[in-house]
Write an enzyme that holds these catalytic residues in place. Structure first.
Site, short mmCIF file in Angstrom:
data_model
loop_
_atom_site.label_atom_id
_atom_site.label_comp_id
_atom_site.label_asym_id
_atom_site.label_seq_id
_atom_site.Cartn_x
_atom_site.Cartn_y
_atom_site.Cartn_z
N HIS A 28 -12.62 -0.10 -1.64
CA HIS A 28 -13.78 0.31 -2.46
C HIS A 28 -14.22 1.75 -2.13
CE1 HIS A 28 -17.34 -1.44 -4.90
NE2 HIS A 28 -17.24 -0.13 -5.09
N ARG A 86 -14.76 -3.38 -11.31
CA ARG A 86 -15.23 -4.46 -10.43
C ARG A 86 -14.14 -5.51 -10.32
NH1 ARG A 86 -18.32 -1.60 -8.45
NH2 ARG A 86 -20.58 -1.77 -8.20
P1 NAP Z 1 -21.47 2.78 -17.62
O1 NAP Z 1 -21.86 4.16 -18.01
O2 NAP Z 1 -22.51 1.73 -17.49
O3 NAP Z 1 -20.35 2.30 -18.66
C1 NAP Z 1 -19.91 1.00 -18.77
C2 NAP Z 1 -18.89 0.95 -19.89
O4 NAP Z 1 -18.41 -0.40 -20.03
C3 NAP Z 1 -19.47 1.34 -21.26
O5 NAP Z 1 -18.55 2.10 -21.99
C4 NAP Z 1 -19.70 -0.02 -21.92
O6 NAP Z 1 -19.66 0.02 -23.36
C5 NAP Z 1 -18.51 -0.78 -21.40
N1 NAP Z 1 -18.74 -2.23 -21.49
C6 NAP Z 1 -19.65 -2.99 -20.86
N2 NAP Z 1 -19.57 -4.26 -21.24
C7 NAP Z 1 -18.58 -4.32 -22.16
C8 NAP Z 1 -18.01 -5.35 -22.94
N3 NAP Z 1 -18.46 -6.62 -22.85
N4 NAP Z 1 -17.02 -5.05 -23.80
C9 NAP Z 1 -16.56 -3.77 -23.89
N5 NAP Z 1 -17.05 -2.74 -23.18
C10 NAP Z 1 -18.05 -3.02 -22.33
O7 NAP Z 1 -20.74 2.79 -16.21
P2 NAP Z 1 -19.82 3.91 -15.58
O8 NAP Z 1 -20.63 4.97 -14.96
O9 NAP Z 1 -18.80 4.32 -16.58
O10 NAP Z 1 -19.12 3.04 -14.42
C11 NAP Z 1 -18.32 1.91 -14.76
C12 NAP Z 1 -18.19 0.94 -13.61
O11 NAP Z 1 -17.42 1.53 -12.55
C13 NAP Z 1 -19.49 0.56 -12.90
O12 NAP Z 1 -20.21 -0.44 -13.59
C14 NAP Z 1 -19.00 0.06 -11.56
O13 NAP Z 1 -18.73 -1.33 -11.64
C15 NAP Z 1 -17.70 0.82 -11.36
N6 NAP Z 1 -17.76 1.79 -10.27
C16 NAP Z 1 -16.86 1.67 -9.26
C17 NAP Z 1 -16.86 2.59 -8.24
C18 NAP Z 1 -15.84 2.51 -7.14
O14 NAP Z 1 -15.97 3.22 -6.15
N7 NAP Z 1 -14.82 1.70 -7.28
C19 NAP Z 1 -17.79 3.63 -8.23
C20 NAP Z 1 -18.68 3.72 -9.28
C21 NAP Z 1 -18.66 2.80 -10.30
P3 NAP Z 1 -20.75 0.87 -24.19
O15 NAP Z 1 -20.38 2.32 -23.94
O16 NAP Z 1 -20.52 0.47 -25.58
O17 NAP Z 1 -22.09 0.51 -23.63
C1 GLV Z 2 -19.82 1.57 -6.70
O1 GLV Z 2 -18.99 0.73 -6.79
C2 GLV Z 2 -20.87 1.76 -7.64
O2 GLV Z 2 -21.03 0.91 -8.51
O3 GLV Z 2 -21.58 2.78 -7.54
#
Ligand code: NAP
Ligand code: GLV
Length: 308
Positions: A272, A224
């Site tokens: 994005h 983000r």
């Molecule tokens: P997720 O499964 O919710 O994982 C989030 C990760 O961030 C987890 O490992 C979590 O730790 C860690 N985290 C959160 N707060 C933290 C903190 N304060 N300190 C350290 N680590 C922290 O999400 P995901 O599926 O991996 O996706 C991650 C992010 O990618 C999404 O939230 C979104 O913003 C972004 N995204 C972007 C796109 C794009 O097209 N650019 C698409 C999809 C997603 P824990 O494992 O310990 O809970």
């Molecule tokens: C895209 O940025 C998502 O969070 O799915």
């Protein structure tokens, strides 16, 4: 079963996908006036306005059409006890892995230098360095972060990963806490942000933290935009402390067409698109989740106090 859908930009696409996935359900797209006394059991939504939850007061569960829930948890009208389920993977982890590997190879193989050299008709090969000298630090080891960490490690690069809770992942040095972050920053030639936007992650990458990166390092942001303090990034790009960046997400989207990042030759800007939601696979997950909920089981919901 009644299902309400909201997606400002892609209303027809999502409404028909939900209708196809739930052929027996009454499915409608939300509109402020039109849904006045029609109350749904489930919602499948992306960035709804505050009035959505003021009007839809009988929801059992909310399904987010993406992963990031930052714009949802910011809504005061979202009831505290209403479970919100975000998408878990559904192929976005593969898209994001491709995006990160592209950015990583771009800088590792000096394509940033070659594209500048081409402008000057300058034939100047550079020596290929060892992958072992290109440690990749990944912030966030969630469903997407973990898959990216594995893909980067499988490509032969050393990987350090940081998450809130401790993890064990083959091929990844997993760290947590302030000390873990410090270690990761000091050792990462490429920093990849895959953190959600939450009160604890906003502006985490600022002048003080980004300065800890080794001289000449690279930043890739697929998480983000507001996790990065853009002015600090611009300063460090200017001094060369940060060699280049590939940015997919921004604090305000679309990125203003007058924003200096567009013109910065050290920066690749993408709109994005790193990991868009694959709708069919998303609907398969939502159908399976609804089946579980109808049997009295709740799949993992977001923790609103953590913001993700
Ligand atoms: P997720 O499964 O919710 O994982 C989030 C990760 O961030 C987890 O490992 C979590 O730790 C860690 N985290 C959160 N707060 C933290 C903190 N304060 N300190 C350290 N680590 C922290 O999400 P995901 O599926 O991996 O996706 C991650 C992010 O990618 C999404 O939230 C979104 O913003 C972004 N995204 C972007 C796109 C794009 O097209 N650019 C698409 C999809 C997603 P824990 O494992 O310990 O809970
Ligand atoms: C895209 O940025 C998502 O969070 O799915």
């Amino acid at each position: 079963m009644k299902i309400i859908v909201y997606n400002k930009k892609n209303s027809e696409l999502w409404t028909s996908a939900v209708r196809d996935a739930f052929p027996d359900a009454d499915v409608r797209h939300w509109a402020k006036e039109a849904c006045h006394d029609w109350l749904a059991d489930y919602a499948v939504i992306w960035q709804p306005p505050a009035e959505f939850f003021q009007q839809q007061t009988q929801l059992k569960v909310v399904f987010n059409q993406g992963v990031g829930v930052d714009s949802l948890v910011d809504l005061e009208s979202l009831p505290a006890d209403l479970p919100v389920l975000k998408l878990r993977g559904v192929g976005m982890e593969e898209y994001m892995s491709d995006y990160v590997i592209y950015g990583l190879l771009h800088f590792y193989r000096d394509f940033d230098y070659y594209s500048q050299q081409q402008l000057d008709s300058n034939w100047q090969p550079h020596k290929i360095s060892k992958k072992s000298e290109w440690t990749v630090g990944i912030l966030g080891l969630g469903v997407i972060g973990k898959a990216v960490a594995k893909a980067v490690s499988d490509s032969g690069f050393p990987v350090i990963g940081w998450s809130r809770t401790e993890k064990q992942i083959d091929g990844v040095k997993a760290v947590s806490g302030d000390e873990g972050l410090d270690h990761l920053l000091k050792h990462s030639r490429v920093l990849v942000n895959l953190l959600p936007s939450t009160p604890s992650t906003q502006k985490l990458l600022n002048q003080k933290t980004l300065e800890k990166l080794p001289e000449g390092s690279v930043l890739i942001n697929g998480g983000r935009g507001d996790v990065i303090e853009v002015e600090a990034l611009q300063n460090l790009l200017e001094t060369g402390h940060i060699r280049g960046a590939m940015l997919d997400v921004f604090e305000v989207e679309p990125l203003d067409n007058k924003h200096p990042l567009w013109q910065n030759s050290r920066v690749i800007v993408t709109p994005h698109v790193a990991a868009p939601t694959p709708i069919e696979r998303a609907m398969e997950q939502i159908v399976a989740d609804v089946a579980l909920i109808e049997q009295g089981e709740m799949p993992p919901a977001i923790d609103k106090s953590l913001g993700y």
